[in-house]
Design a protein around this motif. Structure first.
Motif, PDB file in Angstrom:
ATOM      1  N   ALA A 195       0.812  -1.213   0.000  1.00 33.66           N
ATOM      2  CA  ALA A 195       0.000   0.000   0.000  1.00 33.66           C
ATOM      3  C   ALA A 195       0.846   1.263   0.000  1.00 33.66           C
ATOM      4  N   ASN A 196       0.252   2.350  -0.511  1.00 33.49           N
ATOM      5  CA  ASN A 196       0.896   3.658  -0.472  1.00 33.49           C
ATOM      6  C   ASN A 196       1.207   4.041   0.976  1.00 33.49           C
ATOM      7  N   GLY A 197       2.353   4.708   1.161  1.00 31.51           N
ATOM      8  CA  GLY A 197       2.781   5.089   2.501  1.00 31.51           C
ATOM      9  C   GLY A 197       3.715   4.097   3.133  1.00 31.51           C
ATOM     10  N   GLN A 198       3.790   2.886   2.550  1.00 38.64           N
ATOM     11  CA  GLN A 198       4.741   1.881   3.005  1.00 38.64           C
ATOM     12  C   GLN A 198       5.898   1.818   2.010  1.00 38.64           C
ATOM     13  N   THR A 199       7.109   1.705   2.528  1.00 39.15           N
ATOM     14  CA  THR A 199       8.287   1.573   1.668  1.00 39.15           C
ATOM     15  C   THR A 199       8.635   0.103   1.530  1.00 39.15           C
ATOM     16  N   ALA A 200       8.634  -0.389   0.286  1.00 38.84           N
ATOM     17  CA  ALA A 200       8.931  -1.802   0.039  1.00 38.84           C
ATOM     18  C   ALA A 200      10.381  -2.111   0.383  1.00 38.84           C
ATOM     19  N   LEU A 201      10.593  -3.219   1.061  1.00 43.01           N
ATOM     20  CA  LEU A 201      11.934  -3.712   1.350  1.00 43.01           C
ATOM     21  C   LEU A 201      12.260  -4.914   0.474  1.00 43.01           C
ATOM     22  N   SER A 202      11.327  -5.852   0.406  1.00 48.89           N
ATOM     23  CA  SER A 202      11.461  -6.983  -0.517  1.00 48.89           C
ATOM     24  C   SER A 202      10.076  -7.318  -1.035  1.00 48.89           C
ATOM     25  N   ASN A 203      10.010  -7.782  -2.267  1.00 45.34           N
ATOM     26  CA  ASN A 203       8.736  -8.176  -2.855  1.00 45.34           C
ATOM     27  C   ASN A 203       8.995  -9.337  -3.795  1.00 45.34           C
ATOM     28  N   GLN A 204       8.922 -10.539  -3.234  1.00 45.32           N
ATOM     29  CA  GLN A 204       9.208 -11.756  -3.974  1.00 45.32           C
ATOM     30  C   GLN A 204       7.912 -12.228  -4.628  1.00 45.32           C
ATOM     31  N   ASN A 205       7.543 -11.505  -5.689  1.00 43.62           N
ATOM     32  CA  ASN A 205       6.253 -11.713  -6.346  1.00 43.62           C
ATOM     33  C   ASN A 205       6.260 -12.927  -7.252  1.00 43.62           C
ATOM     34  N   GLY A 206       5.050 -13.262  -7.727  1.00 40.18           N
ATOM     35  CA  GLY A 206       4.876 -14.435  -8.562  1.00 40.18           C
ATOM     36  C   GLY A 206       5.723 -14.394  -9.820  1.00 40.18           C
ATOM     37  N   SER A 207       6.455 -15.484 -10.054  1.00 45.67           N
ATOM     38  CA  SER A 207       7.277 -15.628 -11.245  1.00 45.67           C
ATOM     39  C   SER A 207       7.723 -17.079 -11.303  1.00 45.67           C
ATOM     40  N   ALA A 208       8.486 -17.403 -12.317  1.00 43.36           N
ATOM     41  CA  ALA A 208       9.036 -18.751 -12.390  1.00 43.36           C
ATOM     42  C   ALA A 208       9.961 -19.030 -11.207  1.00 43.36           C
TER      43      ALA A 208
END
Length: 259
Positions: free
Chosen positions: A190-203
């Motif tokens: 969400a907006n207002g949060q700073t992403a640190l890691s985002n291991q999103n869907g992929s192979a």
């Protein structure tokens, strides 16, 4: 006649050093009881290392009646030093764990995550997602608040983690893991949060996906929100406290003349 006059220094208030993020490293692995990756906490005083762990399956669907329970995490170390468990959750098909270590060396050194098994309960290879984040200017006596968690065995597309109270000099760290189900989800922070890691869907991150972020304290409650394809999930949030200034010059200093 002699007159004596003096001055008194009056100090009011106490300064707080703002907690800041130093560095973040993430990695993933499957079919093994361990996940090892290098992390460099770097320079800076009063550090805290947090390691977020997400565990789940490597496949999308299971035969009816199969048990999808992920293996438990048995330990996390940094540079060979055991880290302390902050919170462990299970959301039926996922686990979210959080570990901490005060004042890690500047590094680099390895984070080693160890699970009880390389497989989920039905024999399918398990996936481990790990991320390490260093915070600087953290209170070394009480670095963390009371963690909050969500453990969902029901499908949902939103995770809200609410931490209260907070200080404007602190930050709220959060992490979550979602099971893939029959499609590859994308975790949105969400907006207002700073992403640190985002291991999103992929192979690379088949079936089990994880993310972490931080958000400044507000002086009241802070909500960390993640959205994703409706699936089983789990998450943890915790307050990271700033360090109080101990210098004699902290706060407001006033010079007062004595009569």
């Amino acid at each position: 006649m002699a007159f004596i006059c003096g001055f008194t220094l009056l100090s009011t208030g106490k300064a707080i050093a703002q907690t800041i993020v130093g560095s973040t490293t993430s990695a993933t692995g499957s079919g093994s009881t361990t996940l090892s990756f290098s992390h460099t906490p770097g320079a800076g005083g009063n550090k805290l290392l947090l390691v977020a762990v997400g565990v789940g399956s490597t496949v999308a669907t299971f035969p009816v009646g199969d048990d999808p329970t992920p293996p438990a995490i048995t330990s996390v170390t940094y540079n060979g030093v055991p880290m302390s468990l902050v919170k462990a959750t299970i959301g039926y098909e996922t686990r979210s764990n959080l570990y901490s270590l005060l004042n890690p060396p500047a590094g680099p050194a390895n984070v080693v995550i160890t699970a009880a098994s390389s497989q989920i309960a039905n024999g399918t290879p398990a996936r481990i997602n790990g991320s390490a984040t260093t915070f600087i200017n953290v209170n070394q006596t009480t670095p963390l608040g009371t963690p909050v968690s969500v453990e969902s065995s029901a499908n949902s597309g939103t995770l809200d983690l609410i931490v209260s109270p907070t200080s404007i000099n602190d930050v709220v760290f959060s992490t979550m893991t979602v099971d893939e189900g029959g499609s590859i989800p994308t975790i949105a922070i969400a907006n207002g949060q700073t992403a640190l890691s985002n291991q999103n869907g992929s192979a690379t991150y088949t079936a089990t996906h994880s993310a972490s972020s931080y958000k400044p304290g507000t002086g009241s409650s802070v909500t960390s929100t993640y959205t994703f394809t409706s699936q089983d999930h789990s998450g943890i949030a915790v307050l990271v406290r700033g360090i109080a200034c101990t210098s004699p010059n902290c706060g407001t200093v006033t010079l007062v003349k004595n009569p």
